[in-house]
Motif scaffolding. Structure first.
Motif, short mmCIF file in Angstrom:
data_model
loop_
_atom_site.label_atom_id
_atom_site.label_comp_id
_atom_site.label_asym_id
_atom_site.label_seq_id
_atom_site.Cartn_x
_atom_site.Cartn_y
_atom_site.Cartn_z
N GLU A 80 -45.99 -16.34 -16.61
CA GLU A 80 -46.06 -15.46 -15.44
C GLU A 80 -45.72 -16.17 -14.15
N SER A 81 -45.31 -17.45 -14.26
CA SER A 81 -45.04 -18.28 -13.07
C SER A 81 -46.23 -18.27 -12.13
N ARG A 82 -47.42 -18.34 -12.67
CA ARG A 82 -48.65 -18.22 -11.90
C ARG A 82 -49.29 -19.59 -11.65
N ASN A 83 -49.52 -19.91 -10.41
CA ASN A 83 -50.20 -21.15 -10.00
C ASN A 83 -49.50 -22.39 -10.53
N ILE A 84 -48.20 -22.41 -10.46
CA ILE A 84 -47.46 -23.56 -11.00
C ILE A 84 -47.76 -24.82 -10.20
N GLU A 85 -47.53 -24.78 -8.91
CA GLU A 85 -47.77 -25.97 -8.10
C GLU A 85 -49.25 -26.23 -7.92
N GLU A 86 -50.04 -25.14 -7.79
CA GLU A 86 -51.48 -25.30 -7.64
C GLU A 86 -52.09 -25.99 -8.86
N GLY A 139 -37.77 -27.41 -15.08
CA GLY A 139 -38.64 -26.25 -15.03
C GLY A 139 -39.92 -26.58 -14.29
N ILE A 140 -41.03 -26.49 -14.99
CA ILE A 140 -42.34 -26.73 -14.39
C ILE A 140 -42.64 -28.23 -14.37
N GLU A 152 -48.75 -31.54 -18.85
CA GLU A 152 -47.70 -30.55 -18.58
C GLU A 152 -48.32 -29.19 -18.30
N GLY A 153 -47.52 -28.34 -17.66
CA GLY A 153 -47.97 -27.01 -17.31
C GLY A 153 -47.18 -25.91 -17.98
N GLU A 154 -46.51 -26.21 -19.10
CA GLU A 154 -45.73 -25.16 -19.78
C GLU A 154 -45.79 -25.27 -21.30
N GLU A 155 -46.88 -25.81 -21.83
CA GLU A 155 -47.01 -25.88 -23.28
C GLU A 155 -47.05 -24.50 -23.90
N GLU A 156 -47.68 -23.56 -23.20
CA GLU A 156 -47.85 -22.22 -23.77
C GLU A 156 -46.55 -21.41 -23.81
N ILE A 157 -45.48 -21.95 -23.29
CA ILE A 157 -44.16 -21.32 -23.47
C ILE A 157 -43.23 -22.23 -24.27
N GLY A 158 -43.82 -23.16 -25.02
CA GLY A 158 -43.03 -23.99 -25.92
C GLY A 158 -42.52 -25.28 -25.31
N VAL A 215 -34.18 -17.61 -26.42
CA VAL A 215 -35.13 -18.66 -26.81
C VAL A 215 -35.82 -19.20 -25.56
N SER A 216 -37.14 -19.15 -25.56
CA SER A 216 -37.88 -19.61 -24.38
C SER A 216 -38.38 -21.04 -24.49
N GLY A 217 -38.55 -21.54 -25.72
CA GLY A 217 -39.04 -22.90 -25.88
C GLY A 217 -39.31 -23.22 -27.33
#
Length: 510
Positions: free
Chosen positions: A68-74, A98-99, A187-193, A408-410
């Protein structure tokens, strides 16, 4: 409460005994125990219970949701702050395509360096499905468990990671140095692969630091509520996450926009086309992949792996595990040992979500112009992410579904770690000293991006490790045990203290 009358007293005594046992195992551990460092660390962890609990609750209240691109930098900034507070001297943000990720090092002047992998992102959630708000971290009583914290990320992965942070805070509060140096990669994107994690890990400074490690762990809290036992995994399946999209426009048939359903008599349906395409991906029962060439590189279980699974099956409680999953039958009603063999050896094709047209209350008589299926595929050795993505696309084209978009997202390859590696030996020794029954299992049926550590150029052993119990990952009412009423399962304080003891064992084994 007087510690001697506490329900956790026996566990604490056991941990103190572990420290004493360590004195007999090796000079390094004996020296640390002689100085009383571990006892001081354990006391500091207990005294800091409320602060450690607040740290976890504050973290859960700030969800990073990559999808959801939510709180990426935070989320990245918060992870950096947690690392600094835990005693990491060098902490930096690592950009990617990416993130971003976080890289941190802690030099304790030790001979051995251990790597830590953290993820600070979490899965999406629908508050309406939860018994308490998923970001409020409420503490509730759960029969047979004790007091548990409910929240998104409670067990996957902020809870177990917080136990590690509490252990490191314990060293700081006790005025003691951890017996190993530490390298943290988060990392901040494991849940998208983890689509960009390899870029982060293979950046020059991160790679150079990881090369000094003896191994890498991802924290886990998987003790069985039945007997407190833990499965030590020698790897994990890989994963592909993607969506298949059918539109009337790309197909050249069907409507360009949603149409009144009366026209189905003369207009093709993108939704039915998607269903037909999905049916080609699996066997008739949906349980075995049928993608062209999917099993060409699948490596069968070895005799040793089968022996490990047989031992694991004998030590695990089938009825409890099925109840925890909420299922009454396994595929083909397989016997327990055969089911666990299939769990380790079988690649999968799973539908995560299937959406087309109207899904609200009542009916809406339309012929949808668009249909989407979200899929994940679990991969086993010697399958690879790139080869399998290519096979999915070729399979669809061959069957006349070339118009279907494959987004493919990840994803990533499977991972493996040798049974005789020092990391696995340290894990088993730490569990044994804590009185925890273990079994060794060839690979986790789930996935984490351990491949980036076990494969070149890092080439290190990697695996899950930790104490305590939680469940509900990716589901409503995800939880972590805070105060355990089960004498076989550690609560938050004891799990953190046991992790501190694990660091001494890593130092002993090297």
């Amino acid at each position: 409460m007087d510690e001697s009358s506490s329900p956790h007293a026996s566990r604490r005594d056991l941990l103190r005994g572990a420290a004493a046992g360590a004195m007999m195992l090796a000079p390094a551990a004996a020296h640390a125990a002689r100085d009383g460092d571990l006892a001081k660390v354990q006391a500091a962890i207990r005294n800091d219970h409320e602060a450690n609990l607040k740290r976890l609750r504050d973290w859960i209240a700030l969800p990073t949701i990559a999808a959801e691109s939510r709180n990426i930098e935070e989320g990245c900034t918060h992870m950096m702050q947690l690392a600094r507070e835990a005693g990491f001297q060098q902490v930096e943000r690592v950009p990617s395509k990416g993130i971003p990720g976080v890289f941190a090092t802690m030099d304790n002047g030790a001979k051995t360096t251990l790597g830590l992998y953290f993820m600070y992102d979490v899965k999406q959630f629908d508050p309406a499905e939860w018994s308490s708000p998923p970001l409020e971290s409420r503490i509730v009583d759960r029969p047979g468990m004790g007091q548990v914290l409910i929240g998104r990320g409670a067990v996957n992965q902020k809870g177990p990671e917080s136990l590690v942070l509490a252990a490191l805070q314990g060293f700081r509060k006790a005025g003691a140095k951890p017996p190993v140096n530490l390298v943290l990669v988060a990392e901040g994107e494991e849940e998208i692969g983890s689509p960009n994690f390899a870029e982060i890990v293979r950046s020059p400074r991160v790679l150079a630091a990881l090369k000094k490690c003896s191994g890498i762990i991802i924290p886990a809290s998987w003790q069985s509520p039945v007997d407190g036992g833990v499965s030590v995994n020698l790897g994990a399946k890989g994963v592909i996450e993607l969506e298949l999209v059918v539109t009337g426009e790309a197909w050249g048939r069907g409507p360009a926009k949603d149409l009144h359903s009366s026209n189905k008599a003369i207009v093709d349906s993108p939704a039915w086309r998607l269903v037909q395409a999905l049916q080609t991906l699996v066997s008739a029962d949906g349980n075995t992949p049928a993608i062209d060439g999917w099993f060409d590189k699948v490596r069968p279980l070895t005799p040793r792996e089968k022996a490990l699974i047989a031992d694991s099956a004998a030590k695990r409680d089938q009825a409890h595990e099925m109840k925890q999953m909420g299922v009454r039958h396994l595929v083909d009603d397989l016997p327990w040992q055969q089911a666990l063999e299939r769990l380790a050896a079988m690649p999968t094709v799973n539908i995560e979500g299937l959406v087309s047209g109207y899904t609200g209350p009542g009916g809406k008589t339309i012929l949808p112009a668009r249909a989407v299926a979200k899929l994940d595929m679990r991969l086993v050795p010697d399958q690879t992410y790139e080869d399998c993505v290519a096979k999915i696309k070729a399979h669809l084209v061959k069957r006349g579904f070339g118009d279907i978009a494959v987004n493919v997202s990840g994803g990533y390859d499977p991972t493996e770690t040798p049974e005789d590696s020092k990391l696995i030996k340290a894990e088993l020794a730490a569990y044994e000293r804590a009185g925890i029954k273990t079994s060794i299992y060839p690979r986790l049926a789930g996935s984490w991006p351990g491949y980036v550590f076990t494969s070149a150029p890092v080439s290190l052993p990697a695996g899950q490790f930790g104490f305590g119990h939680g469940s509900g990952a990716h589901a409503p009412d995800e939880y972590l045990v805070i105060e355990s009423s089960n004498p076989k399962v550690m609560g938050m304080d004891d799990a953190s203290a046991a992790f501190a003891d694990f660091l001494y064992q890593v130092a002993v084994i090297g």
